[in-house]
Design a protein around this motif. Structure first.
Motif, short mmCIF file in Angstrom:
data_model
loop_
_atom_site.label_atom_id
_atom_site.label_comp_id
_atom_site.label_asym_id
_atom_site.label_seq_id
_atom_site.Cartn_x
_atom_site.Cartn_y
_atom_site.Cartn_z
N ASP A 63 13.96 3.73 -4.44
CA ASP A 63 13.14 4.60 -5.27
C ASP A 63 12.54 5.74 -4.43
N PRO A 64 12.02 6.79 -5.08
CA PRO A 64 11.44 7.92 -4.34
C PRO A 64 10.24 7.54 -3.46
N TYR A 65 9.46 6.56 -3.88
CA TYR A 65 8.29 6.15 -3.10
C TYR A 65 8.73 5.52 -1.78
N SER A 66 9.74 4.67 -1.84
CA SER A 66 10.25 4.05 -0.62
C SER A 66 10.89 5.09 0.28
N GLN A 67 11.66 5.99 -0.31
CA GLN A 67 12.33 7.01 0.49
C GLN A 67 11.32 7.92 1.18
N HIS A 68 10.25 8.26 0.48
CA HIS A 68 9.25 9.15 1.08
C HIS A 68 8.51 8.47 2.23
N GLN A 69 8.26 7.17 2.13
CA GLN A 69 7.52 6.48 3.19
C GLN A 69 8.38 6.25 4.44
N GLY A 70 9.69 6.49 4.32
CA GLY A 70 10.56 6.35 5.48
C GLY A 70 11.13 4.96 5.67
N VAL A 71 10.85 4.05 4.77
CA VAL A 71 11.42 2.70 4.81
C VAL A 71 11.97 2.43 3.41
N ALA A 72 13.30 2.40 3.28
CA ALA A 72 13.95 2.25 1.99
C ALA A 72 15.21 1.41 2.15
N THR A 73 15.80 1.03 1.02
CA THR A 73 17.05 0.28 1.02
C THR A 73 18.03 0.99 0.09
N HIS A 142 5.20 4.62 5.97
CA HIS A 142 5.05 3.16 5.95
C HIS A 142 4.04 2.69 6.99
N ALA A 143 4.08 3.27 8.18
CA ALA A 143 3.18 2.85 9.25
C ALA A 143 1.72 3.13 8.90
N LYS A 144 1.45 4.27 8.27
CA LYS A 144 0.07 4.60 7.92
C LYS A 144 -0.42 3.76 6.74
N LYS A 145 0.48 3.37 5.85
CA LYS A 145 0.08 2.42 4.81
C LYS A 145 -0.35 1.10 5.44
N ALA A 146 0.41 0.66 6.43
CA ALA A 146 0.05 -0.57 7.14
C ALA A 146 -1.30 -0.41 7.82
N LEU A 147 -1.57 0.78 8.35
CA LEU A 147 -2.86 1.03 9.01
C LEU A 147 -4.01 0.93 8.01
N VAL A 148 -3.81 1.45 6.81
CA VAL A 148 -4.84 1.35 5.77
C VAL A 148 -5.15 -0.11 5.47
N PHE A 149 -4.12 -0.92 5.30
CA PHE A 149 -4.34 -2.34 5.03
C PHE A 149 -5.01 -3.03 6.22
N GLU A 150 -4.64 -2.61 7.42
CA GLU A 150 -5.27 -3.20 8.60
C GLU A 150 -6.76 -2.89 8.64
N TRP A 151 -7.11 -1.64 8.38
CA TRP A 151 -8.53 -1.27 8.36
C TRP A 151 -9.29 -2.08 7.32
N LEU A 152 -8.73 -2.15 6.12
CA LEU A 152 -9.41 -2.86 5.04
C LEU A 152 -9.52 -4.35 5.32
N ASP A 153 -8.52 -4.89 6.01
CA ASP A 153 -8.49 -6.33 6.25
C ASP A 153 -9.39 -6.76 7.41
N THR A 154 -9.66 -5.85 8.34
CA THR A 154 -10.38 -6.24 9.55
C THR A 154 -11.80 -5.70 9.62
N ASP A 155 -12.18 -4.82 8.73
CA ASP A 155 -13.52 -4.24 8.78
C ASP A 155 -14.56 -5.31 8.44
N PRO A 156 -15.43 -5.68 9.37
CA PRO A 156 -16.41 -6.74 9.11
C PRO A 156 -17.44 -6.36 8.05
N ARG A 157 -17.55 -5.08 7.74
CA ARG A 157 -18.52 -4.67 6.72
C ARG A 157 -18.07 -5.06 5.31
N PHE A 158 -16.82 -5.52 5.16
CA PHE A 158 -16.34 -5.98 3.87
C PHE A 158 -16.47 -7.49 3.71
N GLU A 159 -16.93 -8.19 4.74
CA GLU A 159 -17.05 -9.64 4.66
C GLU A 159 -17.97 -10.04 3.51
N ASN A 160 -17.55 -11.09 2.78
CA ASN A 160 -18.34 -11.67 1.69
C ASN A 160 -18.45 -10.76 0.47
#
Length: 226
Positions: A63-73, A142-160
Motif C-alpha cells: 500500500d502507499p503508506y508502507s511504500q512511503h515509510q520505506g518498508v513495504a512488501t 519506518h525508523a522514525k515511527k519506531a522512535l515515536v513508539f519508543e518515546w511513548l513507551d519509555t517516558d516515565p511521565r506516562f507511568e500509571n
C-alpha cells in the motif's frame, strides 16, 4: 520535546510544558485540536491516515503508506479499509474517556490516539506535516515511527496513566486486526465476503470440514494405551 528527563514532572506539568512547545502547538493547530485554554476548532484530526500509518508500520504491505515509510512488501498487508475501521472501533470502545482529560488533548478513542501519535511525530520530524498524507505520523519513515513508539513507551511521565496502556496495546491490536478476518468480513451477515488478507499473511488454507489425514484411524492405529 526533550526526551532526557528525570521523571520528576507530574502529569499537568508535563502536558503544559509539552503542549506549550512550538512543534506541539503547530501539530495541535494543524490537527484541529485546541491547546490548553483555547476554543475548540472545527476540523477533526486525521484519524484514518494515522491508523493506516500504524497498520503499515506493524504489518507492511504493498500500500502507499508502507511504500512511503520505506518498508513495504509485494502483497497486501495491514492497510485495508475494513481493517482500519475495525481498529478505530476497538479504540473508540476501549478508550471512551479523553486521554488527557480536559488538558491539551480532550479527545477519546481513535481520535485521541491520532492526536497523541501526531504530536510526537511532529517532534520526531518537524517536516512531517508536509508529506503526502494528512497525518504527520503516516508521513514518517519506518525508523522514525519506531522512535515515536519508543518515546511513548519509555517516558516515565506516562507511568500509571492510560497513555501507557494505549501505547503498549496499540501495536498488538493493529497486528490482531491485520491477521484477523475483518478485511473481508460482513458483520451483519457474520460471514466472510472473500479471502481475508490475514489468511494470506499467515498461509492459512481456510476453513475445512476435515482433513484426509485424520479421517478414520491414523496410520493403522486404532487405539492408544494409557
Amino acid at each position: 520535546m526533550n526526551c532526557e528527563h528525570d521523571g520528576s514532572w507530574n502529569r499537568r506539568q508535563f502536558l503544559t510544558g509539552f503542549i506549550g512547545s512550538g512543534a506541539a502547538l503547530a501539530a495541535l493547530s494543524m490537527l484541529g485540536v485546541p491547546a490548553a485554554g483555547a476554543q475548540p476548532a472545527a476540523p477533526a484530526p486525521p484519524v484514518r491516515d494515522t491508523i493506516n500509518g500504524v497498520l503499515s508500520f506493524v504489518v507492511p504491505g504493498n500500500d502507499p503508506y508502507s511504500q512511503h515509510q520505506g518498508v513495504a512488501t509485494d502483497r497486501p498487508g495491514g492497510v485495508t479499509p475494513d481493517t482500519a475501521a475495525s481498529l478505530e472501533r476497538t479504540l473508540d470502545r476501549a478508550l471512551a474517556i479523553p486521554l488527557f482529560g480536559g488538558v491539551g488533548v480532550p479527545l477519546p478513542g481513535a481520535a485521541g490516539v491520532a492526536v497523541l501519535l501526531n504530536i510526537f511525530a511532529a517532534t520526531a520530524d518537524p517536516g512531517a506535516s508536509n508529506g503526502p498524507f494528512a497525518a504527520p505520523f503516516a508521513n514518517l519513515d519506518h525508523a522514525k515511527k519506531a522512535l515515536v513508539f519508543e518515546w511513548l513507551d519509555t517516558d516515565p511521565r506516562f507511568e500509571n496513566f492510560i497513555v501507557r496502556f494505549v501505547v503498549n496495546s496499540l501495536p498488538t491490536l493493529a497486528a490482531f486486526a491485520a491477521f484477523s478476518e475483518v478485511s473481508a468480513f460482513d458483520p451483519v451477515e457474520r460471514k466472510t465476503t472473500g479471502r481475508p488478507v490475514g489468511w494470506d499473511l499467515s498461509n492459512y488454507a481456510g476453513p475445512s470440514d476435515g482433513w484426509d489425514e485424520v479421517i478414520g484411524y491414523y496410520r493403522g492405529i486404532d487405539k492408544v494405551e494409557a
